[in-house]
Design a protein around this motif. Structure first.
Motif, PDB file in Angstrom:
ATOM      1  N   ALA A  61     -21.553   6.218 -94.047  1.00 19.35           N
ATOM      2  CA  ALA A  61     -20.849   5.858 -95.279  1.00 19.35           C
ATOM      3  C   ALA A  61     -19.654   6.772 -95.546  1.00 19.35           C
ATOM      4  O   ALA A  61     -18.779   6.445 -96.349  1.00 19.35           O
ATOM      5  CB  ALA A  61     -21.819   5.890 -96.464  1.00 19.35           C
ATOM      6  N   ASN A  62     -19.624   7.925 -94.892  1.00 17.68           N
ATOM      7  CA  ASN A  62     -18.502   8.834 -95.067  1.00 17.68           C
ATOM      8  C   ASN A  62     -17.551   8.811 -93.874  1.00 17.68           C
ATOM      9  O   ASN A  62     -16.685   9.676 -93.746  1.00 17.68           O
ATOM     10  CB  ASN A  62     -19.017  10.255 -95.309  1.00 17.68           C
ATOM     11  CG  ASN A  62     -19.863  10.325 -96.570  1.00 17.68           C
ATOM     12  OD1 ASN A  62     -19.377  10.050 -97.651  1.00 17.68           O
ATOM     13  ND2 ASN A  62     -21.133  10.647 -96.422  1.00 17.68           N
ATOM     14  N   GLY A  63     -17.747   7.831 -93.015  1.00 16.67           N
ATOM     15  CA  GLY A  63     -16.844   7.657 -91.887  1.00 16.67           C
ATOM     16  C   GLY A  63     -17.139   8.546 -90.694  1.00 16.67           C
ATOM     17  O   GLY A  63     -16.344   8.620 -89.761  1.00 16.67           O
ATOM     18  N   ARG A  64     -18.294   9.229 -90.701  1.00 19.47           N
ATOM     19  CA  ARG A  64     -18.617  10.146 -89.605  1.00 19.47           C
ATOM     20  C   ARG A  64     -19.518   9.478 -88.573  1.00 19.47           C
ATOM     21  O   ARG A  64     -20.436   8.743 -88.937  1.00 19.47           O
ATOM     22  CB  ARG A  64     -19.320  11.392 -90.146  1.00 19.47           C
ATOM     23  CG  ARG A  64     -18.418  12.316 -90.952  1.00 19.47           C
ATOM     24  CD  ARG A  64     -19.170  13.591 -91.313  1.00 19.47           C
ATOM     25  NE  ARG A  64     -20.405  13.289 -92.016  1.00 19.47           N
ATOM     26  CZ  ARG A  64     -20.642  13.620 -93.295  1.00 19.47           C
ATOM     27  NH1 ARG A  64     -19.725  14.243 -93.990  1.00 19.47           N
ATOM     28  NH2 ARG A  64     -21.785  13.314 -93.868  1.00 19.47           N
ATOM     29  N   PRO A  65     -19.279   9.750 -87.293  1.00 21.06           N
ATOM     30  CA  PRO A  65     -20.144   9.180 -86.258  1.00 21.06           C
ATOM     31  C   PRO A  65     -21.489   9.906 -86.193  1.00 21.06           C
ATOM     32  O   PRO A  65     -21.635  11.026 -86.691  1.00 21.06           O
ATOM     33  CB  PRO A  65     -19.348   9.420 -84.974  1.00 21.06           C
ATOM     34  CG  PRO A  65     -18.508  10.616 -85.272  1.00 21.06           C
ATOM     35  CD  PRO A  65     -18.172  10.547 -86.740  1.00 21.06           C
ATOM     36  N   GLY A  66     -22.466   9.259 -85.575  1.00 21.60           N
ATOM     37  CA  GLY A  66     -23.748   9.906 -85.303  1.00 21.60           C
ATOM     38  C   GLY A  66     -23.654  10.703 -84.018  1.00 21.60           C
ATOM     39  O   GLY A  66     -22.573  10.834 -83.436  1.00 21.60           O
ATOM     40  N   SER A  67     -24.789  11.233 -83.564  1.00 22.30           N
ATOM     41  CA  SER A  67     -24.717  12.023 -82.331  1.00 22.30           C
ATOM     42  C   SER A  67     -25.841  11.722 -81.342  1.00 22.30           C
ATOM     43  O   SER A  67     -26.011  12.452 -80.373  1.00 22.30           O
ATOM     44  CB  SER A  67     -24.688  13.517 -82.670  1.00 22.30           C
ATOM     45  OG  SER A  67     -25.728  13.852 -83.546  1.00 22.30           O
TER      46      SER A  67
ATOM     47  N   SER B  43     -19.576   2.760 -79.973  1.00 25.07           N
ATOM     48  CA  SER B  43     -18.323   2.011 -80.126  1.00 25.07           C
ATOM     49  C   SER B  43     -17.793   2.121 -81.550  1.00 25.07           C
ATOM     50  O   SER B  43     -16.854   2.865 -81.818  1.00 25.07           O
ATOM     51  CB  SER B  43     -18.518   0.556 -79.725  1.00 25.07           C
ATOM     52  OG  SER B  43     -19.608  -0.023 -80.401  1.00 25.07           O
ATOM     53  N   ASP B  44     -18.401   1.410 -82.484  1.00 22.20           N
ATOM     54  CA  ASP B  44     -17.793   1.314 -83.809  1.00 22.20           C
ATOM     55  C   ASP B  44     -18.546   2.051 -84.908  1.00 22.20           C
ATOM     56  O   ASP B  44     -17.991   2.292 -85.970  1.00 22.20           O
ATOM     57  CB  ASP B  44     -17.697  -0.157 -84.230  1.00 22.20           C
ATOM     58  CG  ASP B  44     -16.892  -0.960 -83.236  1.00 22.20           C
ATOM     59  OD1 ASP B  44     -15.666  -0.900 -83.304  1.00 22.20           O
ATOM     60  OD2 ASP B  44     -17.508  -1.614 -82.375  1.00 22.20           O
ATOM     61  N   TYR B  45     -19.804   2.411 -84.663  1.00 18.48           N
ATOM     62  CA  TYR B  45     -20.624   2.869 -85.788  1.00 18.48           C
ATOM     63  C   TYR B  45     -20.154   4.190 -86.409  1.00 18.48           C
ATOM     64  O   TYR B  45     -19.918   5.177 -85.720  1.00 18.48           O
ATOM     65  CB  TYR B  45     -22.089   3.027 -85.359  1.00 18.48           C
ATOM     66  CG  TYR B  45     -22.871   3.807 -86.374  1.00 18.48           C
ATOM     67  CD1 TYR B  45     -23.184   3.234 -87.602  1.00 18.48           C
ATOM     68  CD2 TYR B  45     -23.232   5.124 -86.154  1.00 18.48           C
ATOM     69  CE1 TYR B  45     -23.847   3.955 -88.573  1.00 18.48           C
ATOM     70  CE2 TYR B  45     -23.904   5.862 -87.109  1.00 18.48           C
ATOM     71  CZ  TYR B  45     -24.207   5.267 -88.315  1.00 18.48           C
ATOM     72  OH  TYR B  45     -24.835   5.981 -89.276  1.00 18.48           O
ATOM     73  N   VAL B  46     -20.033   4.185 -87.746  1.00 11.20           N
ATOM     74  CA  VAL B  46     -19.857   5.410 -88.531  1.00 11.20           C
ATOM     75  C   VAL B  46     -20.700   5.280 -89.793  1.00 11.20           C
ATOM     76  O   VAL B  46     -21.070   4.181 -90.186  1.00 11.20           O
ATOM     77  CB  VAL B  46     -18.388   5.669 -88.928  1.00 11.20           C
ATOM     78  CG1 VAL B  46     -17.543   5.998 -87.713  1.00 11.20           C
ATOM     79  CG2 VAL B  46     -17.815   4.465 -89.682  1.00 11.20           C
TER      80      VAL B  46
END
Length: 297
Positions: A231-237, A226-229
């Motif tokens: 410190a550089n604004g990138r999502p995980g995978s 949903s919301d997680y990014v």
DNA sequence: AAGATTACCTGAAGGC
DNA sequence: TGCCTTCAGGTAATCT
């Protein structure tokens, strides 16, 4: 949701800031901050010394300027818990702030570290070394460092549902709903089973499952559903690796049976009814409540 | 008194 | 279209 893998990824993303100074702080809503005025008065001029993680808690160690440090020799920590929707992102000051940005830290490299939190379930506070010790004292073992023996001892001592135990930060620190469900699926253990009724073999499977899920989740930089990014604004995978979480009705990746969803400990719990049987054997639990001997000692 | 449940908070999604 | 309800889950507080 920020669990250990997500917080670890954020911590790694912030680590390059070690050595930078905080020049100032601005606030939006502050109802999730223990003492915002204390932050406003103490943070400016401090330098980041270390960035680390304790369970889901982010620890930023700060060093005051020589003059200010003289009055109290001890360290200062900025503690941040991301809650459900908390984000810490580095931005240029010229970039517009996302909605629900509540704290702006201006740094001496010209950038801003911003705290964004839609639901404000996160927490932020300053702590002295003494306060920090008291805050982390109740936390349980690190899921990646706990020995198999200690894991079995801790889990086997509880009569609570195993799903509840995994979410209990006083037993293991850092697991949340996603990795609890994924670990139980890997270990083929039903979420409603009770810790004390798990066999040694099952506990060993669960210990190994948690370790491999946590390692893989960190390697893939967390789960973004949903919301997680970071410190550089990138999502995980890691969301691509999910086997049960939010897959109710879809086929089990192991046996094809439809994944089910029930509520345990007030949380949506996803499992495969075929791979994760509800009972160990032919359990006739009549009289089970009469047990009075606590395990151990 | 351990274990279970509820409150906090906002946005998305579904029902009608 | 729009209003209403439900759901999401981090922890702390409250219940049983």
């Amino acid at each position: 949701m920020p669990e250990l893998a997500e917080v670890e990824t954020v911590a790694r993303g912030l680590r390059p800031l070690v050595g930078r100074r905080i020049l100032g702080v601005r606030f939006g809503k502050t109802d999730f901050i223990a003492d915002p005025r204390r932050l406003a008065s103490l943070l400016p001029g401090t330098r980041l010394v270390t960035v680390s993680r304790r369970g889901k808690l982010l620890l930023i160690e700060l060093e005051r300027e020589a003059a200010a440090a003289k009055e109290r020799g001890e360290g200062l920590w900025l503690l941040i818990h991301l809650g459900m929707t908390g984000q810490l992102v580095l931005r240029e000051p010229s970039e517009p702030s996302a909605p629900h940005t509540h704290v702006w830290f201006s740094l001496d490299d010209g950038r801003e570290l911003r705290y964004v939190d839609i639901r404000r379930f996160g927490r932020m506070r300053l702590a002295t070394a003494e306060e920090l010790a008291a805050i982390v004292a109740p936390l349980g073992a690190d899921p990646l460092e706990v020995s198999e023996e200690e894991f079995r001892r801790r889990l086997g001592a509880s009569r609570a549902r195993v799903k509840s135990i995994l979410l209990d930060q006083g037993v293991l620190r850092g697991l949340g709903n996603i990795y609890a469900d994924e670990s139980l699926w890997r270990a083929r253990i039903h979420p409603l089973r009770r810790g004390a009724e798990l066999s040694g073999e099952e506990l060993a499977r669960l210990w190994r499952a948690i370790r491999s899920v946590a390692r893989e989740a960190i390697r893939l930089r967390g789960t973004s559903v949903s919301d997680y990014v970071d410190a550089n604004g990138r999502p995980g995978s890691y969301q691509k690796r999910l086997r049960v979480y939010r897959r109710a009705g879809q086929p089990c990746k192991r046996c094809g049976r439809a994944i089910e969803r029930i509520v345990v400990a007030g949380r949506g719990s996803h499992f495969c009814p075929q791979c994760q049987p509800a009972h160990r054997a032919r359990a006739n639990r009549r009289g089970a409540g009469k047990r009075k001997k606590p395990l151990g000692s």
